[in-house]
Design a protein around this motif. Structure first.
Motif, mmCIF file in Angstrom:
data_model
loop_
_atom_site.group_PDB
_atom_site.id
_atom_site.type_symbol
_atom_site.label_atom_id
_atom_site.label_comp_id
_atom_site.label_asym_id
_atom_site.label_seq_id
_atom_site.Cartn_x
_atom_site.Cartn_y
_atom_site.Cartn_z
ATOM 1 N N ARG A 89 0.862 -1.269 0.004
ATOM 2 C CA ARG A 89 0.184 0.086 -0.041
ATOM 3 C C ARG A 89 0.881 1.477 0.017
ATOM 4 O O ARG A 89 0.514 2.264 -0.610
ATOM 5 C CB ARG A 89 -0.780 0.081 0.971
ATOM 6 N N ARG A 90 2.068 1.123 0.709
ATOM 7 C CA ARG A 90 2.873 2.489 0.653
ATOM 8 C C ARG A 90 3.330 2.619 -0.697
ATOM 9 O O ARG A 90 3.499 3.973 -0.797
ATOM 10 C CB ARG A 90 4.310 2.009 1.353
ATOM 11 N N TYR A 91 3.391 1.700 -1.554
ATOM 12 C CA TYR A 91 3.773 1.956 -3.068
ATOM 13 C C TYR A 91 2.607 2.303 -3.775
ATOM 14 O O TYR A 91 2.835 2.525 -5.073
ATOM 15 C CB TYR A 91 4.458 0.734 -3.458
ATOM 16 N N GLY A 92 1.552 2.264 -3.285
ATOM 17 C CA GLY A 92 0.253 2.424 -4.295
ATOM 18 C C GLY A 92 -0.148 1.094 -4.994
ATOM 19 O O GLY A 92 -0.827 1.188 -6.084
ATOM 20 N N PHE B 109 6.677 -5.442 -6.341
ATOM 21 C CA PHE B 109 6.157 -4.191 -7.216
ATOM 22 C C PHE B 109 7.118 -3.984 -8.017
ATOM 23 O O PHE B 109 6.925 -3.786 -9.405
ATOM 24 C CB PHE B 109 6.150 -3.127 -6.116
ATOM 25 N N LYS B 126 9.338 5.783 -8.922
ATOM 26 C CA LYS B 126 7.797 5.574 -8.648
ATOM 27 C C LYS B 126 7.667 5.055 -7.033
ATOM 28 O O LYS B 126 7.225 5.574 -6.320
ATOM 29 C CB LYS B 126 7.141 4.467 -9.301
ATOM 30 N N MET B 127 8.528 4.089 -6.857
ATOM 31 C CA MET B 127 8.607 3.581 -5.385
ATOM 32 C C MET B 127 9.296 4.859 -4.348
ATOM 33 O O MET B 127 8.804 4.932 -3.484
ATOM 34 C CB MET B 127 9.460 2.348 -5.256
ATOM 35 N N GLN B 130 6.851 7.454 -3.918
ATOM 36 C CA GLN B 130 5.796 6.988 -2.901
ATOM 37 C C GLN B 130 6.477 6.758 -1.323
ATOM 38 O O GLN B 130 5.428 6.981 -0.444
ATOM 39 C CB GLN B 130 5.282 5.601 -3.195
ATOM 40 N N LEU B 131 7.390 6.692 -1.293
ATOM 41 C CA LEU B 131 8.124 6.839 0.303
ATOM 42 C C LEU B 131 8.559 8.133 0.692
ATOM 43 O O LEU B 131 9.064 8.158 1.573
ATOM 44 C CB LEU B 131 9.359 5.847 0.377
#
Lengths: 327, 327
Positions: A89-92, B109, B126-127, B130-131
């Motif tokens: 979920r943290r990465y969407g 992911f 992307k990751m 998100q972080l």
């Protein structure tokens, strides 16, 4: 799994969907010697998620047979944790389908084996053996079959309907994509022509999304009809209700009354005189007479499985029922 | 990451291996505005495991930059759990490389994105976003490069040497398989010809398995030499010891004395007069004079990073050192 006094000699085949079928399979495993029993699981609700191959019914049966299933939650593994999905979920990333951290090992192990060239049956056998399962657990087919749900909100993949949309859309019809190109798994097909096969048990699984995909595999209906063993079906509908899942809701949407008789009629309409005997719940005893018009035998007994004893009792009842068809 | 009083205007590039480099990258991130800083991580220790693409150095840097890293254990994520690997052991699956349950989401992911056609830089971006990481984190290359360890027990993949064999085999030589076919990641290459680039910092990472793969990428050495910015290297050897990992042990096996001077000499022998200044630890102050023969400047300061303050202090020292080379 200790072998109890066996009520049947020879081989037994159980056809199963997920949780409900897994319960009866577990009961049968307690009664029969491992070499007697083959369980074939539906794979039409398999799908890809997070880049992994997920086989919900096969895994439900495997976990139940290994006594690793969570009986409180009703699906997945006991003592499961949910760290990976929280991190996803943290990465969407997608999080609509819940994969637990222990369960993850199954999907990783399987996906890697499939990429290396193992068949689904091979990797399932490896995992089952490692979990101490002695009987034979098979996928219905090696080829991908995907249940598509035509619903009032459009066409959905089965798990989108079942999990993401929580079975809320009204089902108009179901389609098994890939079915025409699929074939029965080889050991499954071979067993149907095995003279030692003494009983074929259709577990109390959803007729439309668990049993139909198996019975609709090319050649399956005819192979079942030609088998020496009787075909026994346990009704998944008890007192007008599905014990789990959307079977009763689907029946309403498909304009079928939600009853054990309607399930039998549905099977007869779709497959002809394939099923020799129906097992219905004691609470539906008053329906027994209606099965006469279907030219099918009926066995009335408790079918609600809440613990190992009730799973074993239903297994015994099915096997004893099957013996009545012998010669 | 709050921007403190910046000691440098323009852009900064940090080249990093795993944990040690990640610490300095974290310090630099505290000092510089996100748009000023690019961190390029070694990908030559990337490998496939459980069918997933694992990028240990890239992830170590990402986790450190997001303040999610476990500072006690020294690698991986804080609060990590180990349910998947325990379940994998039940199947007899590989368990020599520890993947935690939270960490798993990163590999899932990434692997899924790569299969869908994302580049490694794209999915990393992307990751990282998100972080909450604002700076640019890049893999050194989009092409796979794999460090092979020629050792006294035979040829090993890097993670086999590093994790499975716990760095115990004696290293005879190292080989970067795929290097000749690899190219610098495009944004990394572009940055080296950017006039705004004011400092290139080689983090205190293992020279042989973290820094060499980056510097050995086709065209990298020349691009670094041509860059307007000075190249500053922080010694990973402090008082004759590697703070973490096998750098000192490797130096002994490669017949190099384990000292900050020997690191500098190694770089000079391999890359010529590429590195403009070396940062060595205060405990090695007596070695400073020896750098004169290398025609390199030397900065002596505390380089052991135990908390955010010491990471920031080393970052500040590196940037101030770099400014001394301006014009």
């Amino acid at each position: 799994m200790a072998q109890q006094n066996s009520v049947i000699s020879g081989k037994v085949l159980a056809l199963s969907g997920g949780v409900g079928g897994a319960k009866l399979a577990r009961g049968l495993a307690e009664i029969l010697a491992p070499e007697q029993l083959t369980v074939v699981a539906n794979t039409a609700d398999d799908f890809d998620y997070w880049g992994l191959r997920i086989c919900p019914d096969l895994d439900s049966v495997m976990y139940a047979l290994a006594d690793l299933n969570d009986t409180e939650r009703g699906w997945g593994l006991a003592g499961e944790t949910w760290q990976t999905i929280a991190a996803m979920r943290r990465y969407g990333g997608d999080d609509w389908f819940q994969l637990g951290d222990q369960d993850m090992a199954t999907h990783l192990f399987r996906s890697q084996a499939l990429r290396r060239g193992d068949s689904l049956a091979q990797v399932t056998a490896k995992m089952a053996a490692q979990l101490g399962i002695g009987l034979r657990l098979l996928p219905m087919s090696e080829q991908p079959v995907a249940t598509r749900v035509h619903s009032d909100i459009g066409e959905l993949a089965f798990q989108e309907y079942f999990v993401r949309e929580r079975c809320e859309p009204a089902v108009k019809s179901l389609e098994f994509s890939g079915l025409a190109q699929a074939s029965m798994q080889a050991d499954f097909a071979a067993l149907l022509s095995d003279r030692e096969l003494k009983a074929i048990i259709i577990c109390p699984s959803n007729p439309f999304v668990s049993v139909d995909p198996i019975l609709s595999l090319p050649g399956c209906r005819d192979a079942l009809a030609s088998a020496a063993a009787p075909v026994i079906a346990v009704s998944p509908i008890v007192a007008g209700l599905a014990l789990k899942g959307p079977a009763a809701k689907m029946m309403a949407e498909l304009a079928l009354p939600a009853s054990a008789v309607a399930v039998a009629e549905y099977y007869q309409q779709r497959y002809g005189a394939l099923i020799d005997g129906f097992v219905i719940d004691s609470s539906d005893a008053q329906l027994a007479a209606q099965f006469r018009t279907l030219a099918a035998e009926v066995e009335v007994c408790p079918t609600v499985m809440t613990d190992l004893d009730s799973k074993v009792a239903l297994g015994q009842a099915c096997l004893q029922f099957a013996r009545r068809f012998a010669n």
